[in-house]
Scaffold this motif. Structure first.
Motif, mmCIF file in Angstrom:
data_model
loop_
_atom_site.group_PDB
_atom_site.id
_atom_site.type_symbol
_atom_site.label_atom_id
_atom_site.label_comp_id
_atom_site.label_asym_id
_atom_site.label_seq_id
_atom_site.Cartn_x
_atom_site.Cartn_y
_atom_site.Cartn_z
ATOM 1 N N PHE B 91 0.833 -1.204 0.000
ATOM 2 C CA PHE B 91 0.000 0.000 0.000
ATOM 3 C C PHE B 91 0.870 1.256 0.000
ATOM 4 N N TYR B 265 -4.406 7.734 3.333
ATOM 5 C CA TYR B 265 -3.507 6.598 3.559
ATOM 6 C C TYR B 265 -3.397 6.318 5.051
ATOM 7 N N LEU B 353 -8.909 1.558 -3.755
ATOM 8 C CA LEU B 353 -7.500 1.956 -3.823
ATOM 9 C C LEU B 353 -7.117 2.407 -5.232
ATOM 10 N N ALA B 502 -1.356 -3.860 -3.044
ATOM 11 C CA ALA B 502 -1.714 -2.860 -2.042
ATOM 12 C C ALA B 502 -2.890 -3.353 -1.208
#
Lengths: 115, 521, 112
Positions: B91, B265, B353, B502
């Motif tokens: 990620f 994030y 994402l 991610a």
């Protein structure tokens, strides 16, 4: 009870800080409120690192079996003080420009950007 | 060479920081090479980010410990890691990639668009600081470090927003952004203190391995959600976002989008990695979903009647953040249910994402294109603009591509991620999916308005002599356009190579902990 | 197949989409080609015809951004009248929303 006193102080300080920030329309006072909140958080960090009968956390020549206060939080507090100075300075200088251009530091009047 | 490769995570921060502090020096003594220096530093920083990301995608999670003898041994000092540590998993690498692309494209744009302005050295120094803040936020594995980079990000961002004062109005937007985010940052620090008080550590992996469902942890979680949600611009904490975006220099706004996504994030990192399965994921998941729905609907309905072109785009940024929150919130709500996660949770996560990077690209492109219009005309109001398509053909094409991408029209990248969100969310709850589609239609409607009123119509007399923008500005836009179209044409490759790792990194909390602490703990 | 994006229910393939669109455009072009070309640039033919009236100046013809979606905002007047004043531009209100958000989310998480 006496050990909890710092935490009560922290809660009070954060409450006061939020009351100032939410209720005061004077921008300088708002910045002061943010300063109080910052101090409250710093106090909180220092308090959680405190140990009864603790000594300064210097490993060389520390007596055997002694308790040390936690050094990490003190480092965090120092860092946060520095960051706080930067933030406060930036806010104050912005308020100066606002005062020059708008002629007021009242947050009620500072609303050309809305909707 | 090996030394450089081994220390890549440190270079991520060192290059932009050193570059930033050298900019005023170079600007003072060698003003001629300043622009070249900025482009070079930004290119090197982006290169370091891309190489780091590639290393993570190829070799798995990268752990970098500052000041340790062996850079990957975190679990020293009796099992409690106390050193400053960078943990870049799938990620983090994904976010690094999006920040690297946008920040480099914007530098090319800024060098041309700021040419006539004064005080450029400090401007670029702040810009590189902002880049360092974003890179640091997405790669750190230490909560306090995260807070420091968050503050660097906020301070540099606010200073950049206010850089061209425009009669004080830019300063007004900046101070609102700064006050709101400073309070948010202090609340983040307060919750970090709450966690430290209980577990005596700041290391995210160690905290994650110890996390339980206590009242103190809930307080910390709620403060994290609200404060980082405020940085990301989720309704009802979004108010300062349009104020700041609408007055910032146009290139800066494109990076501010990435900067606020670094807040997003942090939010996802806290939810999935720090708390993970230890909390009631259904309730928290629904809280995130409702924040997402509110952001989507209120963002787009506020955007429709706007008359200031950049403010309209800023409300769309709020609205698009809602999609990410929706997709990831659905994945979080079903985190405890492996069957549902396999059926649609993972796809929702990947959609959410994927939308982050897509949004960074096309919203960056839109802000740059609108900035090009403002650069040539000096007009912000949609009521005054018109007929610019005759004179600014390239800008019009870029804006059209960005507008189609944000509205989710195939074959651009926005469509691919939105489709993933729609179909997976439909399996979770059809009503949410329908709301998301309606919001998408309203987005298209509002971009029809912008496109029509800025570029269409007859050539207006007041814009008779408007020229196309300089080549370097076009170059910045071209970089983003290539990615917008490329990601739209081969979405499967992108999803397989960068988005799936991610999503897997977030969904698999154990792998993050093992990567840092080793198997022994 | 190359280019398939699996979305859980089905798939999305931009390459097939492009091929279909290109075929459609090809047919459109073929049909257009069958038409009669009677368009001459620079003649009376290209001027707008407004029932014999003179053409108004260019700046009056263009529909400005502020006039678009007037109907939409008017239809949702009740909603907008409530929503727009919330964006008051006073920074104290912004932080009030933050505190409200913290309290509401905390209560929700604790109760449920």
């Amino acid at each position: 009870m006496i050990a909890n006193l710092p935490f009560i102080a922290i809660a009070l300080l954060i409450g006061i800080a939020f009351a100032i920030i939410l209720l005061k329309k004077n921008m300088i006072k708002m910045v002061m409120g943010i300063g109080i909140m910052e101090s409250a958080v710093n106090l909180f960090l220092i308090t959680i690192g405190y140990r009864e009968e603790g000594i300064a956390p210097i490993f060389t020549s520390a007596p055997e079996g002694s308790v040390m206060v936690l050094p990490t939080v003190q480092a965090l507090t120092l860092t946060n003080i520095v960051i706080g100075v930067a933030a406060t300075a930036l806010m104050i200088s912005m308020i100066m420009i606002i005062y020059k251009k708008y002629g007021t530091i009242n947050s009620d009047k500072m609303r050309r950007l809305k909707e | 060479m090996n030394l450089l490769l081994d220390n890549l995570p440190a270079l991520l921060i060192a290059v932009p920081l050193l570059g930033a502090f050298l900019v005023p020096v170079i600007g003072r003594f060698l003003p001629k090479i300043r622009d070249a220096w900025i482009i070079l530093v930004s290119f090197l920083a982006s290169l370091a980010a891309v190489i780091t990301a590639a290393a993570v995608f190829l070799k798995g999670t990268l752990v970098y410990v500052f000041g340790a003898a062996a850079v990957s041994s975190a679990a020293d000092s009796g099992g409690i890691p106390f050193r400053i540590i960078f943990t870049i998993d799938g990620f983090g690498a994904f976010m690094l990639l999006s920040a690297a692309i946008v920040s480099f494209a914007v530098v090319l744009y800024l060098v041309a668009s700021q040419k006539e302005r004064s005080g450029k050295s400090e401007f670029y120094a702040l810009y590189l600081l902002l880049t360092a803040g974003i890179f640091g936020m997405v790669s750190t594995g230490d909560l306090f470090n995260f807070f420091v980079f968050l503050e660097i990000n906020t301070l540099a961002g606010a200073a950049l927003v206010s850089y061209h004062r425009k009669g004080g109005i830019a300063v007004e937007g900046a101070i609102k952004y700064l006050i709101v985010n400073t309070v948010g940052g202090l609340m983040v620090l307060f919750s970090i203190g709450l966690l430290y008080a209980q577990y005596n550590s700041l290391n995210m992996a160690f905290l994650a391995s110890q996390m339980t469902w206590t009242t103190l942890n809930i307080v910390a979680l709620v403060l994290f959600i609200t404060a980082l949600g405020m940085k990301a611009g989720a309704v009802p904490f979004h108010f300062a976002t349009p104020d700041a975006y609408s007055v910032a220099p146009s290139g800066i706004t494109a990076v501010m989008v990435v900067a606020s996504q670094a807040g997003l994030y942090g939010l996802f990192r806290v939810l999935f990695t720090l708390y993970g399965g230890s909390i009631n994921t259904v309730t928290i998941g629904w809280v995130i979903i409702i924040l997402g729905i509110l952001s989507m609907v209120i963002g787009v309905t506020m955007a429709l009647p706007q008359k200031d072109i950049k403010r309209l785009l800023a409300y769309h940024a709020v609205s698009q953040t809602g999609y990410m929150l929706l997709g990831v919130g659905v994945a979080f709500a079903v985190l405890g249910d492996p069957a549902a996660t396999a059926a649609f949770g993972q796809t929702a996560m990947e959609g959410g994402l994927f939308h982050i990077i897509n949004h960074a690209l096309y919203k960056g492109l839109l802000f740059l294109a609108v900035g090009a219009v403002i650069y040539r005309t000096g007009v912000w109001s949609l009521n005054k603009l018109g007929g610019l398509g005759h004179n600014m053909k390239w800008t019009m094409v870029f804006f059209l591509i960005g507008a189609l991408a944000i509205a989710g029209i195939p074959p651009f990248n926005g469509f691919a991620s939105k489709l993933m969100i729609y179909e997976s969310v439909f399996a979770f709850n059809p009503a949410l999916s329908i709301i998301a589609m309606v919001v998408s239609i309203l987005t298209l409607a509002s971009f029809m308005k912008v496109f029509h009123s800025v570029f269409m119509g007859p050539r207006l007399p007041e814009y008779e002599n408007v020229k196309e923008v300089p080549k370097l500005m076009i170059a910045g836009m071209i970089i983003l356009t290539i990615f917008v179209i490329g990601f739209g044409l081969v979405p499967d490759l992108v999803v397989d190579s960068i988005v799936s790792p991610a999503a897997a990194a977030l969904l698999n909390q154990g792998s993050y902990i093992t990567a840092v602490l080793g198997g022994g703990l | 197949m190359i280019g398939d994006l699996i979305t859980g229910y089905g798939f999305w393939n931009p390459l097939i989409w492009i091929i279909v669109m290109a075929t459609g455009l090809l047919f459109a072009w073929l049909i257009w080609r069958c038409g009669e070309s009677g368009y001459d640039k620079g003649t009376e033919q290209t001027k707008p015809y407004l029932s014999g009236n003179d053409e108004p100046p260019k700046s009056d013809v263009h529909i400005r951004g502020g006039n678009m979606y007037w109907g939409f905002t008017h239809a949702l007047k009740g909603y907008y009248d409530k929503l727009i004043p919330l964006h008051s531009g006073v920074v104290n209100d912004y932080l009030t929303w933050f505190v409200i958000g913290v309290i509401v989310i905390f209560v929700v998480v604790m109760v449920i």
